[in-house]
Design a protein around this motif. Structure first.
Motif, PDB file in Angstrom:
ATOM      1  N   SER A  15       6.286   4.384  41.315  1.00 28.44           N
ATOM      2  CA  SER A  15       5.758   5.604  40.253  1.00 28.44           C
ATOM      3  C   SER A  15       5.731   6.861  41.060  1.00 28.44           C
ATOM      4  O   SER A  15       5.173   6.940  42.237  1.00 28.44           O
ATOM      5  CB  SER A  15       4.513   5.095  39.792  1.00 28.44           C
ATOM      6  OG  SER A  15       3.977   6.157  38.754  1.00 28.44           O
ATOM      7  N   LYS A  16       6.388   7.787  40.344  1.00 26.34           N
ATOM      8  CA  LYS A  16       6.384   9.192  40.805  1.00 26.34           C
ATOM      9  C   LYS A  16       5.744  10.133  39.503  1.00 26.34           C
ATOM     10  O   LYS A  16       6.085  11.152  39.471  1.00 26.34           O
ATOM     11  CB  LYS A  16       7.695   9.559  41.353  1.00 26.34           C
ATOM     12  CG  LYS A  16       8.503   8.717  42.315  1.00 26.34           C
ATOM     13  CD  LYS A  16       9.540   9.252  42.630  1.00 26.34           C
ATOM     14  CE  LYS A  16      10.264   8.364  43.840  1.00 26.34           C
ATOM     15  NZ  LYS A  16      11.630   8.489  43.936  1.00 26.34           N
ATOM     16  N   ASP A  17       4.977   9.483  38.623  1.00 28.42           N
ATOM     17  CA  ASP A  17       4.443  10.048  37.427  1.00 28.42           C
ATOM     18  C   ASP A  17       5.438  10.892  36.728  1.00 28.42           C
ATOM     19  O   ASP A  17       5.323  12.059  36.259  1.00 28.42           O
ATOM     20  CB  ASP A  17       3.271  11.128  37.787  1.00 28.42           C
ATOM     21  CG  ASP A  17       2.125  10.410  38.642  1.00 28.42           C
ATOM     22  OD1 ASP A  17       1.886   9.505  37.895  1.00 28.42           O
ATOM     23  OD2 ASP A  17       1.585  10.976  39.568  1.00 28.42           O
ATOM     24  N   SER A  18       6.704  10.163  36.448  1.00 30.94           N
ATOM     25  CA  SER A  18       7.853  10.684  35.672  1.00 30.94           C
ATOM     26  C   SER A  18       7.578  10.468  34.359  1.00 30.94           C
ATOM     27  O   SER A  18       6.990   9.682  33.730  1.00 30.94           O
ATOM     28  CB  SER A  18       9.106  10.310  36.326  1.00 30.94           C
ATOM     29  OG  SER A  18      10.188  10.803  35.500  1.00 30.94           O
ATOM     30  N   ASP A  19       8.309  11.244  33.420  1.00 26.24           N
ATOM     31  CA  ASP A  19       8.390  10.771  31.863  1.00 26.24           C
ATOM     32  C   ASP A  19       9.495   9.974  31.862  1.00 26.24           C
ATOM     33  O   ASP A  19       9.833   9.474  30.659  1.00 26.24           O
ATOM     34  CB  ASP A  19       8.639  12.180  31.260  1.00 26.24           C
ATOM     35  CG  ASP A  19       7.349  13.096  31.294  1.00 26.24           C
ATOM     36  OD1 ASP A  19       6.303  12.468  31.244  1.00 26.24           O
ATOM     37  OD2 ASP A  19       7.666  14.059  30.866  1.00 26.24           O
ATOM     38  N   ASN A  20      10.342   9.649  32.738  1.00 32.70           N
ATOM     39  CA  ASN A  20      11.539   8.940  32.735  1.00 32.70           C
ATOM     40  C   ASN A  20      11.493   7.676  33.537  1.00 32.70           C
ATOM     41  O   ASN A  20      10.960   7.906  34.726  1.00 32.70           O
ATOM     42  CB  ASN A  20      12.714   9.472  32.972  1.00 32.70           C
ATOM     43  CG  ASN A  20      13.063  10.724  31.995  1.00 32.70           C
ATOM     44  OD1 ASN A  20      13.381  10.611  30.950  1.00 32.70           O
ATOM     45  ND2 ASN A  20      13.101  11.996  32.784  1.00 32.70           N
TER      46      ASN A  20
END
Length: 121
Positions: A15-20
């Motif tokens: 997880s990189k706190d992306s929306d994708n």
């Protein structure tokens, strides 16, 4: 982070706190893989990634895969992803699996030479 692991399947989450979200599935192989399909490439991106590996070359149709998907679903349900993109080749690109994994977004199935499927879900 490990999501699910048994003798049949292994799933991990980055997880990189992306929306994708990218979901990768490994291809059929004659040896047990130590890394996930696309792992090195996707570590260099800003996307969240769920990696899935089959240790038994069962084309992701074994009974244990449903349990793996349930654990993955728990992760996905806690996020509000704008796009979920499934990425695989060979056994990992079987359309049925892509359809099951993508709740929204795009699914792609690559062969060694061309794009076989491209669907908007």
């Amino acid at each position: 982070m490990k999501i699910y692991e048994n003798s049949f399947y292994h799933a991990g989450y980055d997880s990189k706190d992306s929306d994708n979200l990218i979901i990768t599935l490994t291809s059929r192989t004659s040896k047990k893989e130590e890394t996930f399909f696309g792992e090195v490439f996707f570590q260099k991106t800003s996307y969240d990634v769920i990696y899935i590996r089959s240790n038994v070359n069962d084309w992701y149709v074994g009974g244990e895969f449903k349990k793996c998907l349930q654990e993955i679903g728990k992760i996905i349900s806690t996020k509000n992803y704008k796009n979920i993109i499934a990425y695989g080749t060979s056994m990992g690109g079987v359309w049925r699996n892509m359809r099951d994994l993508c709740y929204q977004g795009y699914a792609f199935n690559f062969s060694s030479s061309h794009l076989e499927y491209s669907c908007r879900l």
